[in-house]
Design an enzyme around this catalytic site. Structure first.
Site, PDB file in Angstrom:
ATOM      1  N   TYR A   1      -1.342  -3.577  -7.276  1.00 57.97           N
ATOM      2  CA  TYR A   1      -0.916  -4.237  -5.574  1.00 57.97           C
ATOM      3  C   TYR A   1      -2.219  -4.377  -5.105  1.00 57.97           C
ATOM      4  CZ  TYR A   1      -0.080  -5.345  -1.034  1.00 57.97           C
ATOM      5  OH  TYR A   1      -0.697  -5.446   0.360  1.00 57.97           O
TER       6      TYR A   1
ATOM      7  N   ARG B   1       0.921  -1.190  -0.081  1.00 53.70           N
ATOM      8  CA  ARG B   1      -0.637   0.099  -0.027  1.00 53.70           C
ATOM      9  C   ARG B   1       0.766   1.125  -0.264  1.00 53.70           C
ATOM     10  NH1 ARG B   1      -1.645   0.314   4.589  1.00 53.70           N
ATOM     11  NH2 ARG B   1      -1.458  -1.822   5.377  1.00 53.70           N
TER      12      ARG B   1
ATOM     13  N   SER C   1      -0.811  -3.676  10.206  1.00 55.09           N
ATOM     14  CA  SER C   1      -1.085  -5.045   8.995  1.00 55.09           C
ATOM     15  C   SER C   1       0.605  -5.526   9.591  1.00 55.09           C
ATOM     16  CB  SER C   1      -0.755  -3.807   7.613  1.00 55.09           C
ATOM     17  OG  SER C   1      -1.801  -2.575   7.654  1.00 55.09           O
TER      18      SER C   1
HETATM   19  P1  GTP Z   1      -2.208  -7.659   7.708  1.00 59.34           P
HETATM   20  O1  GTP Z   1      -2.653  -8.855   6.532  1.00 59.34           O
HETATM   21  O2  GTP Z   1      -1.224  -7.167   6.423  1.00 59.34           O
HETATM   22  O3  GTP Z   1      -3.180  -6.650   7.860  1.00 59.34           O
HETATM   23  O4  GTP Z   1      -1.833  -8.466   8.943  1.00 59.34           O
HETATM   24  P2  GTP Z   1      -1.938  -9.425   9.892  1.00 59.34           P
HETATM   25  O5  GTP Z   1      -2.021  -8.517  11.149  1.00 59.34           O
HETATM   26  O6  GTP Z   1      -2.653 -10.460   9.445  1.00 59.34           O
HETATM   27  O7  GTP Z   1      -0.533  -9.783  10.305  1.00 59.34           O
HETATM   28  P3  GTP Z   1       0.404 -11.554   9.815  1.00 59.34           P
HETATM   29  O8  GTP Z   1      -0.815 -12.863  11.178  1.00 59.34           O
HETATM   30  O9  GTP Z   1      -0.139 -12.100   8.714  1.00 59.34           O
HETATM   31  O10 GTP Z   1       1.874 -11.760  10.487  1.00 59.34           O
HETATM   32  C1  GTP Z   1       2.225 -11.172   9.856  1.00 59.34           C
HETATM   33  C2  GTP Z   1       3.727 -11.609  10.759  1.00 59.34           C
HETATM   34  O11 GTP Z   1       3.494 -11.130  12.207  1.00 59.34           O
HETATM   35  C3  GTP Z   1       4.354 -12.852  10.335  1.00 59.34           C
HETATM   36  O12 GTP Z   1       5.757 -13.434   9.588  1.00 59.34           O
HETATM   37  C4  GTP Z   1       3.952 -12.921  11.146  1.00 59.34           C
HETATM   38  O13 GTP Z   1       5.164 -14.691  10.746  1.00 59.34           O
HETATM   39  C5  GTP Z   1       4.536 -12.469  12.288  1.00 59.34           C
HETATM   40  N1  GTP Z   1       3.392 -13.347  14.122  1.00 59.34           N
HETATM   41  C6  GTP Z   1       2.228 -12.906  13.964  1.00 59.34           C
HETATM   42  N2  GTP Z   1       2.015 -13.605  14.882  1.00 59.34           N
HETATM   43  C7  GTP Z   1       2.806 -13.427  15.582  1.00 59.34           C
HETATM   44  C8  GTP Z   1       3.883 -13.873  17.181  1.00 59.34           C
HETATM   45  O14 GTP Z   1       2.845 -13.916  18.182  1.00 59.34           O
HETATM   46  N3  GTP Z   1       4.577 -13.593  17.663  1.00 59.34           N
HETATM   47  C9  GTP Z   1       5.401 -12.944  16.496  1.00 59.34           C
HETATM   48  N4  GTP Z   1       6.596 -13.541  17.164  1.00 59.34           N
HETATM   49  N5  GTP Z   1       5.270 -13.116  15.371  1.00 59.34           N
HETATM   50  C10 GTP Z   1       4.488 -13.191  14.685  1.00 59.34           C
HETATM   51  C1  SPV Z   2      -2.674  -4.356   5.148  1.00 62.01           C
HETATM   52  O1  SPV Z   2      -1.443  -4.189   5.040  1.00 62.01           O
HETATM   53  O2  SPV Z   2      -3.342  -4.388   6.145  1.00 62.01           O
HETATM   54  C2  SPV Z   2      -2.956  -6.256   4.155  1.00 62.01           C
HETATM   55  C3  SPV Z   2      -2.708  -5.872   3.004  1.00 62.01           C
HETATM   56  O3  SPV Z   2      -4.519  -6.412   5.129  1.00 62.01           O
HETATM   57  S1  SPV Z   2      -4.103  -4.677   2.017  1.00 62.01           S
HETATM   58  O4  SPV Z   2      -4.687  -5.419   1.525  1.00 62.01           O
HETATM   59  O5  SPV Z   2      -2.606  -4.710   1.349  1.00 62.01           O
HETATM   60  O6  SPV Z   2      -3.832  -3.852   2.624  1.00 62.01           O
HETATM   61 MN    MN Z   3      -4.730  -5.349   6.913  1.00 63.13          MN
END
Ligand code: GTP
Ligand code: SPV
Ligand code: MN
Length: 589
Positions: free
Chosen positions: A197, A69, A248
């Site tokens: 993207y 983004r 994010s």
């Molecule tokens: P968006 O889709 O961008 O909104 O992200 P999200 O909040 O869904 O993040 P996601 O669960 O994909 O995690 C992003 C990163 O954080 C990954 O590389 C994970 O491996 C790491 N991660 C998630 N949970 C944990 C945790 O409990 N501990 C640690 N150390 N890392 C974590």
């Molecule tokens: C984020 O960036 O919080 C996402 C991925 O979940 S996007 O759809 O690119 O915003």
């Molecule tokens: Mn998100």
């Protein structure tokens, strides 16, 4: 496809502007989608992966300058600058329309304009809203088909004079200097140009379901939030629902699909996924807050996803999934990313498209997959998808959890004293930036409710909306804050995270049920160690003490920074928030 005059008039105007060679309505049929996949493979827009190992899966690569983004090119164009507030980029609508119209003029010459009717939320749910996205990208069509409910049923639900959010996307030549992601909340309109993207072009997601929807929610008395929704089932088979807002790439997908540690699994604890990124929340007739996930798929971060860290997300990507900017294993046309396993493919194609020896490439300090590479997977693929996923009434929320990446300061978990204090806890969230947005990574910034990039109006009014909602919820969820990312002096994570976060979720539910006491501190209620289920956890007592401790001197600095952040809202900052800062300062002294 439709007799809706508002749709037809707008479509004619956009055709006249973009001048596509032809217009194709997306009806959602498998034949049509399959033909588009074949076309995208023929033109090189997508690569077909190994159909035995990954049936229905495809690969797509975006331009190097177009991998996340772009917050500095994202605009909220309300009539006045004040309505957009100090956090959002703003331009007067007339000026922005003039600029954009020049960019879109003839932008689809010789190309096809696809018309995607889509529903955010189950078609026909009282929570749901309809959008129509016009795009010249097959990649967008195929992603939207996974992420939303697309096709004929939506047009039927829209009827002859239903309203919808107008979404226009033109890929153009992905020129970053002419890239614009623009929202006109007062016109229900989104315009995106010069990007391909996800978050910039899948306009149902952040653009509609958060920026436009947060504005609609403020006007109509509901909330659109950057939150996962999970159901926590206890050994008696009762399920309680939790929403959690993390910025994010801070762990929403992971928490939403959590697998409990062995001893809790044996006892019968389970987690069910309702959503991993966005929640729409309304007050139910019983005075509780109800949530739906407006999406139909997961646009998840690939790196770090493995059988060990997130078995369920990985399982969800095994069929009918589109991978973007990960690495390809050329030997068997499967995919790879950092953290998938310890075996980078030797014959690899890294995310930018170069053939490399993966092992050597990584040894030299390079990344095979982009840190913000993603998978687009249908929610139905997820082994732990909740049976309430399609429930048009949503699920009742027992707890709201805020959290972010804080190397220091924030303890593992604490509970707010009441709704307004909880709003303050959300409003003072801060987190280290990640690769999900263009710009520096690892810099601490204020990210209220994980919505800094996604509030479609003045953030001070957004805080006020949260406070006002509290008055309408007679039986409100309890509010908590968590931090899985505290570091020790050597820079290691102090808390194991992932599945072990279940121990914290259980404490949260115990607090909601009034089952356990807690230790009242200046910032809120912190667990007594003996109330955390620590069986089988490899953590020493000193570390745990540190994880639950509150350093008053550090927090005094924190208050200074909070005040500085809030100052930009001037008189618009709700009194309730100001009172909470004063109160915190008093409690710390
Ligand atoms: P968006 O889709 O961008 O909104 O992200 P999200 O909040 O869904 O993040 P996601 O669960 O994909 O995690 C992003 C990163 O954080 C990954 O590389 C994970 O491996 C790491 N991660 C998630 N949970 C944990 C945790 O409990 N501990 C640690 N150390 N890392 C974590
Ligand atoms: C984020 O960036 O919080 C996402 C991925 O979940 S996007 O759809 O690119 O915003
Ligand atoms: Mn998100």
């Amino acid at each position: 496809m439709t007799e809706n005059k508002k749709v037809l008039t707008w479509l004619e105007e956009m055709k006249a502007l973009c001048k596509p060679e032809k217009v194709v309505w997306i009806d959602g049929s498998e034949e049509q989608l399959e033909a588009l996949r074949a076309e995208a493979v023929a033109t090189g827009e997508m690569i077909k992966l190994n159909q035995e190992k990954l049936p229905g899966c495809y690969y797509h690569r975006t331009a190097e300058n177009d991998v996340a983004r772009v917050e500095d090119r994202t605009f909220i164009c309300t009539e006045t600058k004040e309505e957009a507030g100090p956090i959002n980029n703003w331009m007067a609508p007339s000026e922005m329309y003039a600029k954009l119209n020049a960019l879109y003029d003839g932008s689809m010459a010789g190309r096809t304009m696809y018309v995607i009717p889509y529903s955010m939320g189950p078609v026909g749910s009282p929570f749901s809203k309809i959008g129509i996205e016009l795009t010249d990208s097959i990649y967008v069509v195929l992603n939207m088909d996974i992420m939303t409910r697309v096709g004929k049923a939506v047009i039927d639900a829209l009827g002859k004079d239903g309203d919808f959010v107008k979404c226009l996307h033109a890929k153009k030549d992905v020129n970053p200097d002419e890239r614009y992601i623009v929202h006109f909340p007062q016109d229900n309109t989104i315009m995106s140009v010069n990007s391909a993207y996800g978050g910039n072009v899948l306009l149902g997601k952040k653009c509609f379901a958060l920026r436009i929807a947060s504005y609609q929610g403020m006007k109509e008395g509901w909330m659109a939030e950057h939150m996962l929704i999970l159901g926590l089932e206890n050994p008696q088979g009762e399920v309680k629902y939790i929403c959690a807002a993390f910025p994010s790439a801070c762990g929403k997908t992971n928490l939403a699909m959590l697998i409990p540690p062995e001893f809790l699994k044996e006892k019968g604890y389970k987690v069910w996924t309702v959503g991993d990124d966005i929640a729409w929340l309304r007050v139910g007739e019983d005075g509780r807050l109800y949530a739906i996930n407006p999406e139909a798929g997961f646009f998840g971060v690939a790196p770090g996803t493995s059988e060990k860290t997130n078995f369920n997300a990985l399982a969800a990507t095994k069929k009918n999934t589109i991978f973007t900017n990960v690495a390809i294993n050329e030997d068997d046309m499967t995919v790879w990313w950092e953290g998938l396993d310890k075996n980078p493919p030797e014959n690899a194609i890294e995310w930018k498209g170069a053939k490399v020896n993966g092992k050597e490439y990584i040894a030299e300090g390079n990344k095979l997959a982009h840190p913000n590479s993603r998978f687009t997977a249908p929610a139905v693929n997820c082994p732990c998808i909740s049976k309430e996923f399609e429930n048009p009434q949503g699920v009742p929320i027992s707890a709201i959890v805020f959290g972010g990446r804080r190397a220091k300061t924030a303890p593992l978990v604490y509970q707010a004293r009441d709704w307004n204090h909880g709003v303050f806890v959300g409003a003072t969230m801060a987190s280290e930036t990640t690769a999900a947005a263009a710009g520096a990574v690892g810099v601490v910034r204020r990210d209220p409710m994980a919505m800094r990039p996604f509030v479609g109006y003045n953030m001070a009014d957004y805080f006020q909306h949260w406070i006002d909602m509290g008055k309408k919820i007679s039986n409100p969820p309890q509010i908590f804050n968590v931090n899985w990312f505290r570091l020790d002096d050597e820079g290691h994570f102090m808390w194991p995270g992932f599945g072990d976060n279940m121990r914290v979720l259980n404490w949260i539910i115990d607090r909601c049920d009034g089952k356990v006491d807690a230790n009242e501190t200046a910032i809120g209620f912190v667990p007594n160690k003996e109330d955390l289920q620590l069986e089988g956890l490899d953590i020493d007592d000193a570390t745990l003490t540190e994880l639950l401790s509150i350093d008053k001197e550090v927090w005094k600095e924190e208050v200074k920074d909070q005040r500085e952040f809030f100052a930009q809202f001037g008189d618009k900052l709700p009194k309730e928030i100001k009172d909470e800062v004063d109160n915190l300062e008093k409690k710390l002294s």
